[in-house]
Enzyme design. Structure first.
Site, PDB file in Angstrom:
ATOM      1  N   PHE A   1       1.388   3.111  -4.294  1.00 15.18           N
ATOM      2  CA  PHE A   1       1.349   1.928  -3.457  1.00 15.18           C
ATOM      3  C   PHE A   1       0.135   1.098  -4.054  1.00 15.18           C
ATOM      4  CE2 PHE A   1       0.917  -0.544   0.226  1.00 15.18           C
ATOM      5  CZ  PHE A   1       2.678  -0.924   0.509  1.00 15.18           C
TER       6      PHE A   1
ATOM      7  N   HIS B   1      -6.116  -0.544  -8.411  1.00 16.50           N
ATOM      8  CA  HIS B   1      -5.491   0.285  -9.362  1.00 16.50           C
ATOM      9  C   HIS B   1      -5.478  -0.474 -10.686  1.00 16.50           C
ATOM     10  CE1 HIS B   1      -4.110   2.035  -5.507  1.00 16.50           C
ATOM     11  NE2 HIS B   1      -4.624   3.271  -5.990  1.00 16.50           N
TER      12      HIS B   1
ATOM     13  N   GLU C   1     -14.921   3.200  -8.336  1.00 11.12           N
ATOM     14  CA  GLU C   1     -16.024   3.592  -7.690  1.00 11.12           C
ATOM     15  C   GLU C   1     -16.089   3.595  -6.075  1.00 11.12           C
ATOM     16  OE1 GLU C   1     -18.967   1.248  -9.587  1.00 11.12           O
ATOM     17  OE2 GLU C   1     -19.161   2.461 -11.333  1.00 11.12           O
TER      18      GLU C   1
ATOM     19  N   GLN D   1     -15.932  11.095  -4.771  1.00  8.71           N
ATOM     20  CA  GLN D   1     -14.576  11.795  -5.467  1.00  8.71           C
ATOM     21  C   GLN D   1     -14.941  11.839  -6.913  1.00  8.71           C
ATOM     22  OE1 GLN D   1     -10.247  11.080  -5.029  1.00  8.71           O
ATOM     23  NE2 GLN D   1     -10.701   9.364  -6.491  1.00  8.71           N
TER      24      GLN D   1
ATOM     25  N   VAL E   1     -12.948  -3.223  -6.278  1.00  9.21           N
ATOM     26  CA  VAL E   1     -12.063  -4.565  -6.005  1.00  9.21           C
ATOM     27  C   VAL E   1     -11.901  -4.890  -4.618  1.00  9.21           C
ATOM     28  CG1 VAL E   1     -10.046  -5.732  -6.677  1.00  9.21           C
ATOM     29  CG2 VAL E   1     -11.025  -4.175  -8.341  1.00  9.21           C
TER      30      VAL E   1
END
Length: 281
Positions: free
Chosen positions: A32, A37, A148, A153, A176
Site C-alpha cells: 500500500f 516509500h 526515519e 524501528q 515524508v
C-alpha cells in the site's frame, strides 16, 4: 521489472545481478505504497546498481488480528508504482514462504524491542526483526533503506545488523509528510475525516517541541509541553511519548544538552499513528 514470489526465484534473480558485479539496494515494505516509500526507492536507486523492493504484510508484528485483517492492500497499484519508478525486482512472498510450517525461530533485540513503542505494542519489534532478518538472508542486499518516521524501528534494525554481523548498510530516509504536515503512513487512509483533521496534532506537538528546545529545557518540561498539545485535541489519545538520546535511545534525565529523539504514539479511535523528530538544543 521482475516479480518473484518464491525464495528460489528471488535468489536466482539476485544471483544474476551478482554475476554482473552489481550492488543491490533493498526497500522492505508491507505494501500500500505512498510517497514516503517511493522516496526510499529513489534513495536506493541512487545508492545501488539494482533496486529490490519486498512487499509482505508481516503477521508477526501485529498484536491484533483485526488490525492485520484491516491493513490496506493494493497489489496492482503497488506494482504499477514500482514499475514506473524503475525498480528491478519485487519480492512478494506469501506467509508460508516466510514462516514455513514448523517454524520456531525468532530474532529479537532484548532491550530496544521492549522499551518505548515496544511497550505500547508488545512483541511488535520481535516480529519486525524476525521478518527483516529473513528477508535479508533471502535477498542479501548491500544496503537497505528504512524511513526515519519509524525511528525506534530504524534503531532496532541497526542494532540487529550490528549484533549479528550482517554485511548490510542500513540507511534512514527522511520522513515524508502531507502538505498539511501529517507524516505519510499506510494507516492514514483508514482515518475518518474528523480523525484525519485531528491527527495534525502530532506535527503540532513536534513543532512545539522543536521551538522549546531552543530554550534548553529539561526533559520534564519538554514532556509537559508535548502532553499539553496532545491533550488539546479531544479525539487524540496519547499512548506513548518517549524522549531519548538520538543514537542509543537511552533515557535522558534533566537538561537536554544534545540531540534527542522524540517519539509519539497516538490513537485516533482504533487507528494508532506514530511520528518522531530529532531535535537539538
Amino acid at each position: 521489472m521482475k516479480i518473484c514470489r518464491t525464495v528460489a526465484e528471488c535468489r536466482a534473480a539476485i544471483g544474476e545481478f551478482r554475476k554482473a558485479g552489481e550492488t543491490v539496494g533493498m526497500v522492505p515494505t508491507m505494501g500500500f505504497l505512498h510517497a514516503g516509500h517511493m522516496s526510499l526507492v529513489a534513495l536506493a536507486k541512487s545508492r545501488a546498481d539494482r533496486t529490490v523492493v519486498s512487499i509482505f504484510v508481516n503477521p508477526t508484528q501485529f498484536g491484533d488480528s483485526a488490525d492485520l485483517d484491516a491493513y490496506p492492500r493494493d497489489e496492482t497499484r503497488d506494482l504499477e508504482m514500482l514499475r514506473a519508478a524503475g525498480v528491478d525486482l519485487v519480492f512478494m512472498p506469501d506467509v508460508d514462504t516466510m514462516y514455513p510450517p514448523g517454524d520456531e525461530t525468532i530474532v529479537e533485540t532484548t532491550r530496544l524491542a521492549n522499551i518505548m513503542h515496544g511497550q505500547v505494542r508488545p512483541g511488535h519489534f520481535r516480529g519486525v526483526t524476525t521478518v527483516v532478518c529473513r528477508l535479508f538472508n533471502i535477498v542479501q542486499p548491500d544496503t537497505a533503506f528504512f524511513g526515519e518516521k519509524d525511528y525506534q524501528q530504524l534503531q532496532v534494525i541497526k542494532r540487529m545488523v550490528a549484533d549479528l554481523h550482517m554485511p548490510v548498510k542500513i540507511i534512514g530516509g527522511t520522513t515524508v509528510r502531507e502538505p498539511d504536515g501529517l507524516a505519510m503512513s499506510s494507516r492514514n487512509v483508514r482515518l475518518s475525516a474528523p480523525d484525519r483533521a485531528a491527527a495534525l496534532v502530532l506535527s503540532r506537538a513536534l513543532n512545539k517541541a522543536e521551538t522549546i528546545m531552543t530554550q534548553h529545557p529539561t526533559q520534564r518540561a519538554l514532556r509537559e509541553a508535548i502532553v499539553s498539545v496532545i491533550a488539546s485535541e479531544p479525539r487524540a489519545a496519547l499512548k506513548g511519548l518517549d524522549i531519548a538520546a538520538a543514537e542509543s535511545l537511552t533515557e535522558i534525565d534533566g537538561p537536554l544538552t544534545g540531540p534527542a529523539a522524540i517519539m509519539l504514539s497516538v490513537a485516533f479511535g482504533d487507528i494508532l499513528l506514530i511520528d518522531q523528530r530529532v531535535v537539538t538544543p
